[in-house]
Scaffold this active site. Structure first.
Site, short mmCIF file in Angstrom:
data_model
loop_
_atom_site.label_atom_id
_atom_site.label_comp_id
_atom_site.label_asym_id
_atom_site.label_seq_id
_atom_site.Cartn_x
_atom_site.Cartn_y
_atom_site.Cartn_z
N HIS A 288 0.85 -1.21 0.00
CA HIS A 288 0.00 0.00 0.00
C HIS A 288 0.88 1.25 0.00
O HIS A 288 1.98 1.26 0.56
CB HIS A 288 -0.98 0.00 1.18
CG HIS A 288 -0.37 -0.02 2.54
ND1 HIS A 288 0.07 1.12 3.17
CD2 HIS A 288 -0.13 -1.05 3.41
CE1 HIS A 288 0.54 0.81 4.37
NE2 HIS A 288 0.44 -0.51 4.54
N ASP B 152 -0.19 4.28 1.15
CA ASP B 152 -0.53 5.29 2.16
C ASP B 152 0.18 5.05 3.48
O ASP B 152 0.74 3.98 3.73
CB ASP B 152 -2.05 5.35 2.38
CG ASP B 152 -2.63 4.05 2.91
OD1 ASP B 152 -2.19 2.96 2.46
OD2 ASP B 152 -3.51 4.11 3.80
N ASP C 93 6.34 0.94 7.59
CA ASP C 93 4.97 0.57 7.15
C ASP C 93 4.48 1.54 6.11
O ASP C 93 3.80 2.48 6.40
CB ASP C 93 4.07 0.56 8.40
CG ASP C 93 2.68 0.02 8.11
OD1 ASP C 93 2.46 -0.52 7.02
OD2 ASP C 93 1.82 0.17 8.98
N GLU D 231 -5.01 1.80 2.90
CA GLU D 231 -4.94 0.58 3.71
C GLU D 231 -5.07 0.90 5.19
O GLU D 231 -5.53 0.06 5.97
CB GLU D 231 -3.62 -0.16 3.45
CG GLU D 231 -3.58 -1.60 4.00
CD GLU D 231 -3.09 -1.69 5.44
OE1 GLU D 231 -3.31 -2.75 6.07
OE2 GLU D 231 -2.49 -0.71 5.95
N GLU D 232 -4.67 2.11 5.57
CA GLU D 232 -4.61 2.44 7.00
C GLU D 232 -5.93 2.97 7.55
O GLU D 232 -5.98 3.45 8.69
CB GLU D 232 -3.51 3.49 7.24
CG GLU D 232 -2.10 3.04 6.86
CD GLU D 232 -1.51 2.00 7.82
OE1 GLU D 232 -2.23 1.55 8.72
OE2 GLU D 232 -0.33 1.63 7.64
N GLU E 176 4.21 -6.00 3.65
CA GLU E 176 3.98 -5.35 4.94
C GLU E 176 5.15 -5.63 5.86
O GLU E 176 5.84 -6.65 5.73
CB GLU E 176 2.71 -5.95 5.60
CG GLU E 176 1.41 -5.48 4.99
CD GLU E 176 0.91 -4.17 5.60
OE1 GLU E 176 1.66 -3.53 6.37
OE2 GLU E 176 -0.22 -3.80 5.28
#
Lengths: 360, 360
Positions: free
Chosen positions: A72, A74, A99, A129-130, A158
């Site tokens: 991801h 973001d 992350d 994603e967050e 991840e």
């Protein structure tokens, strides 16, 4: 303002720094998605598709297997930790270093430097994603462009501390309700206390022995827990309702129906008036018996460990793509003000993936 | 607007109607307190004192005993039920008819028509009984003018259906807390669940056998009940705190210290992390063995019954004045839109009190 761009000829650590320096808090990924798309289009050997701030790049070499590398774009909100900073110990500091912009850097480096992989490759870069699950770019791509996500095996980059985390546990949350009859507490015998009726249910939870099944060589660890309780009308009233939210975290050898049936069975004789499902996400089998996964394990080394929490690995699993987490970031540093990553880990992760995707 | 006044030469039912027609919702008792004060000052044989909207009138005949007749002037909010209406069956309808302007009318009629009672009399009319305890006029008089409230026995003319309700139960509310350790619910074994820890406590409550002691011939009925429970951090977190509010209604043979000691003992081995007193009002012994009370019982007839709920009877008891409830209203009609009172009951109540206060 100059439009930000990425230089894929940089090493993965320097590229991570470039990625961190283009802020991309959930919902504002567009400049970074633009830069990623532009960089990938410059490579020539990949088909690049874009939907919203999600970018997918694929080889089409006609290989026997297709592997998806996903990450991801973001981050959580910046906490005075952008731009990035490299210290003298080779540690890169900044929002998203762990992350998971170090993982995204590895994806981009593989895309740039492995034009003829031994397996067809799909690179997925997604947004949001967050934040809430219904905004998750991977989930929205799965709904709108499922063909972009097909594959035999997926690696989500991840933060996993450089170890492989296989599969993930499912999570079911139900609300159990006990009922009684309201009365003034000065004449409590005229009523029936719904909070007292919750006693056997909580006792059942306290005595519960969770399973620890071994699946594909990974030992899972289930849990059944009350996570919320509420009841009460006023300080002088016998309550007529008590609600208890119970979270069942279950190993991926149980599907959704089996998980729910198990919870119903646990509380079958506890005087529960109703049971309502509040939230349910199935687990994901580790899929480590797949040949692509076995080759992957052989290349990256170490022991796979189970993933207890729910991650986007399960989203791939629900699409029929076995998936694991494997990334250079350190999970315990995610979302922290002092988020950081060891640059040596980024290089190691890149090398291991390249070895897997270029080996015999 | 004409200043309202009261005519104490009317019969008690007509006087009740006059009282109802002067609205006196809690906090707005002034016009009614003015009218009561003015009417009492017109009688000549009483000393009249006023503090705020509280009016106290007393004989000073040097009798061997002093009896207090008490009633509150305020009502709950009007619900389209003022002015009052007398129907053809002799039922008077309206806000406060039962709770407790019919009782106030009886007080005023005794004040007006019994100038030489066999016991000295104190008439107390107070405000804000229907709202928070710290606004209660009787409680504030007890704090500011305790000498106005002295006596050997008190009758509170609250609605009691024409029967004598003696003493009242105490009420104690404690908050019991269980504690644990937070953890992500996917790794619940890293934490300790405070909600599960509440199981033995609720089981103890469910199995609790309340006492039913007989005191002064009245059978009380205790109760120990959870009235509120709360706990929970988020849907995926093992809760570290659970709070349970428990209400103990106890017979007046136990004082405050004994009641609290009992509750502590009940939960002694239930893993309670802390116990905090949230509210505590002691009970009141019926005091029916006092000569004034025995004469009262003989005059009004019937059997006394215990009062389970907490009332201002207990406030008198805490001042050292044994007290009972005895009034013409019907408790089940209090606070209702269709509140009403049988006028025959008002007359009966007045006659019985007069018989007691004028007999040999």
């Amino acid at each position: 303002m100059q439009r930000p761009s990425l230089d894929l000829s940089l090493d993965a650590a320097a590229l991570t720094a470039q990625l961190v320096d283009i802020p991309s808090v959930s919902g504002s990924e567009e400049p970074l998605a633009d830069a990623v798309e532009e960089a990938l289009r410059g490579l020539g050997h990949l088909r690049v598709d874009r939907w919203g701030n999600n970018v997918v790049a694929r080889t089409a070499l006609g290989r026997a297997e297709r592997v998806v590398l996903a990450g991801h774009l973001d981050t959580v909100p910046i906490a005075d930790n952008v731009p990035s900073r490299l210290d003298e110990d080779g540690v890169l500091w900044g929002c998203g270093t762990s992350d998971m912009k170090s993982g995204v850097a590895v994806q981009l480096r593989i895309a740039a430097t492995v034009p003829e992989p031994n397996r067809d490759l799909t690179f997925v870069f997604y947004d949001n994603e967050e934040v809430e699950a219904d905004r998750n770019g991977l989930g929205r791509l799965a709904a709108t462009h499922p063909d972009w996500l097909t594959g035999d095996f997926a690696v989500v980059l991840e933060p996993s501390g450089g170890e492989v985390e296989g599969g993930c546990q499912g999570t079911l949350r139900v609300v159990l309700r006990t009922e009684g009859v309201r009365a003034h507490s000065a004449r409590s015998w005229m009523g029936a206390n719904a909070l007292h009726a919750a006693a056997p249910l909580l006792a059942r939870l306290a005595a519960y022995e969770p399973r620890r099944p071994v699946i594909d060589g990974l030992e899972y660890h289930e849990g059944l827990n009350a996570v919320r309780i509420s009841g009460g009308v006023a300080g002088n009233v016998i309550p007529d309702v008590c609600e208890i939210a119970v979270n069942y975290r279950y190993a991926p050898d149980r599907d959704e129906a089996a998980a729910l049936a198990h919870v119903r069975e646990v509380f079958a004789d506890c005087g529960v008036a109703s049971l309502t499902v509040e939230d349910h996400s199935p687990g994901a089998l580790p899929g480590l018996s797949h040949p692509a996964a076995q080759a992957f394990m052989a290349a990256v080394g170490g022991e796979a460990r189970p993933k207890f929490g729910w991650t986007d690995v399960a989203r791939f699993s629900s699409l029929g793509v076995p998936a694991v987490n494997y990334g250079p970031g350190e999970p315990s540093l995610a979302h922290k003000r002092d988020e950081r990553v060891e640059t040596a880990r980024i290089h190691h992760c890149e090398e291991r993936l390249r070895a897997w995707l270029t080996g015999a």
